[in-house]
Design a protein around this motif. Structure first.
Motif, PDB file in Angstrom:
ATOM      1  N   ALA A  14     -18.563  -0.261 -76.810  1.00 59.33           N
ATOM      2  CA  ALA A  14     -18.163   0.564 -75.891  1.00 59.33           C
ATOM      3  C   ALA A  14     -19.219   1.588 -75.344  1.00 59.33           C
ATOM      4  O   ALA A  14     -19.269   1.714 -74.047  1.00 59.33           O
ATOM      5  N   ARG A  15     -20.099   1.954 -76.118  1.00 56.23           N
ATOM      6  CA  ARG A  15     -21.221   2.940 -75.775  1.00 56.23           C
ATOM      7  C   ARG A  15     -22.221   2.221 -74.824  1.00 56.23           C
ATOM      8  O   ARG A  15     -22.552   3.014 -73.845  1.00 56.23           O
ATOM      9  N   LYS A  16     -22.433   0.821 -75.001  1.00 55.24           N
ATOM     10  CA  LYS A  16     -23.158   0.072 -74.093  1.00 55.24           C
ATOM     11  C   LYS A  16     -22.699  -0.047 -72.573  1.00 55.24           C
ATOM     12  O   LYS A  16     -23.291  -0.063 -71.497  1.00 55.24           O
ATOM     13  N   LEU A  17     -21.409   0.279 -72.476  1.00 57.25           N
ATOM     14  CA  LEU A  17     -20.819   0.090 -71.322  1.00 57.25           C
ATOM     15  C   LEU A  17     -20.596   1.479 -70.596  1.00 57.25           C
ATOM     16  O   LEU A  17     -20.139   1.623 -69.418  1.00 57.25           O
ATOM     17  N   GLY A  18     -21.048   2.616 -71.426  1.00 56.00           N
ATOM     18  CA  GLY A  18     -21.009   3.732 -70.682  1.00 56.00           C
ATOM     19  C   GLY A  18     -19.972   4.844 -71.252  1.00 56.00           C
ATOM     20  O   GLY A  18     -19.686   5.857 -70.719  1.00 56.00           O
ATOM     21  N   ILE A  19     -19.091   4.291 -72.419  1.00 55.09           N
ATOM     22  CA  ILE A  19     -18.070   4.986 -72.722  1.00 55.09           C
ATOM     23  C   ILE A  19     -18.156   6.072 -73.654  1.00 55.09           C
ATOM     24  O   ILE A  19     -19.075   5.578 -74.645  1.00 55.09           O
ATOM     25  N   LYS A  20     -17.684   7.054 -73.594  1.00 56.52           N
ATOM     26  CA  LYS A  20     -17.983   8.190 -74.825  1.00 56.52           C
ATOM     27  C   LYS A  20     -17.219   7.487 -75.804  1.00 56.52           C
ATOM     28  O   LYS A  20     -16.199   7.002 -75.859  1.00 56.52           O
ATOM     29  N   THR A  21     -17.608   7.978 -77.241  1.00 52.75           N
ATOM     30  CA  THR A  21     -17.228   7.318 -78.364  1.00 52.75           C
ATOM     31  C   THR A  21     -16.817   8.386 -79.591  1.00 52.75           C
ATOM     32  O   THR A  21     -17.423   9.405 -79.659  1.00 52.75           O
ATOM     33  N   VAL A  22     -15.533   8.293 -80.251  1.00 50.63           N
ATOM     34  CA  VAL A  22     -15.148   9.030 -81.243  1.00 50.63           C
ATOM     35  C   VAL A  22     -15.211   8.254 -82.427  1.00 50.63           C
ATOM     36  O   VAL A  22     -14.073   7.403 -82.573  1.00 50.63           O
ATOM     37  N   TYR A  23     -15.822   8.421 -83.497  1.00 56.36           N
ATOM     38  CA  TYR A  23     -15.822   7.600 -84.877  1.00 56.36           C
ATOM     39  C   TYR A  23     -14.713   8.523 -85.894  1.00 56.36           C
ATOM     40  O   TYR A  23     -14.793   9.571 -86.150  1.00 56.36           O
ATOM     41  N   VAL A  24     -13.619   7.679 -86.256  1.00 56.48           N
ATOM     42  CA  VAL A  24     -13.059   8.236 -87.313  1.00 56.48           C
ATOM     43  C   VAL A  24     -13.148   7.521 -88.595  1.00 56.48           C
ATOM     44  O   VAL A  24     -13.021   6.498 -88.600  1.00 56.48           O
TER      45      VAL A  24
END
Length: 237
Positions: free
Chosen positions: A198-208
């Motif tokens: 997801a990050r490679k596409l420019g999406i912010k990420t939240v890890y749970v």
């Protein structure tokens, strides 16, 4: 599913009760890892998504063929050679295998999930989407069994999109269908591979963090990779 739902407890309960609890706990975790290995291999080969029940069945049967699980295999009545087992993951006549496979369709949410999703949807008025590898039937069964019906705006499965995560097409197709740009989206997951894509596409990420998943990941690295890291201290979502 592992981000919102406690898959482990339900699977452990569905495994033969004659097995020691410690064995069932370990078998469930190994099954999960073997499932993900299979999924990633299929994705890398560019194979079309298959029925998740087939993948779960095939990986369980593979596990039970391992020398380490030779004694465990004997507790799955019908796997002693008297019953024909399809090598391709097709439905078997072994009730204990089918019960275990079907357990993935019934799960309870982690205790932090309902309050968190309710706040995101009602207080912040955000749209919530599921983007998961699997079938639409699985997703419908899971939102019903977990009490999360009506929580999500839409359920995206790899079956529906025609591609497995972490292929970029999976994320791009889902965002395109709901007219959301990468910079407007946030991906929340308990799987590092998912968030890296997801990050490679420019999406912010939240890890749970969930103790049931990503057992081979270095959490210090995962923490640095994501915009937000939740759960390892026990606070969850």
């Amino acid at each position: 599913m592992g981000t919102c739902l406690d898959w482990h407890s339900g699977v452990v309960k569905a495994l033969p009760s004659a097995l020691p609890e410690s064995t069932r706990l370990k078998l469930a975790l190994d099954w999960r890892e073997e499932f993900f290995s299979e999924l990633h291999a299929r994705s890398q080969q560019g194979l079309s998504p298959e029925d998740i029940d087939i993948t779960h069945r095939r990986t369980l049967l593979r596990l039970l063929s391992w020398e380490a699980y030779e004694e465990v295999r004997n507790h799955f009545v019908g796997l002693d050679g008297s019953t024909s087992v399809p090598p391709d993951g097709g439905t078997t006549a072994v009730a204990s295998i089918e019960s275990a496979v079907q357990s993935w369709h019934r799960m309870a949410p982690w205790s932090d999930v309902v309050p968190a999703l309710t706040a995101l949807k009602k207080e912040l008025e955000l749209e919530l989407f599921v983007l998961a590898n699997g079938t639409t039937r699985l997703q419908l069964d899971l939102v019903r069994s977990s009490g999360l019906e009506g929580t999500f705006n839409l359920l995206f499965s790899s079956e529906l999109l025609g591609v497995y995560k972490p292929a970029p097409e999976a994320y791009e197709k889902a965002m395109g269908l709901v007219r959301v740009r990468p910079e407007e989206a946030v991906m929340v997951a308990a799987h590092a591979y998912d968030l890296r894509a997801a990050r490679k596409l420019g999406i912010k990420t939240v890890y749970v963090y969930r103790w049931t998943d990503d057992r081979s990941e270095d959490m210090a690295v995962v923490r640095r990779e994501n915009d937000v890291f939740l759960g390892e201290s026990g606070n969850g979502m």
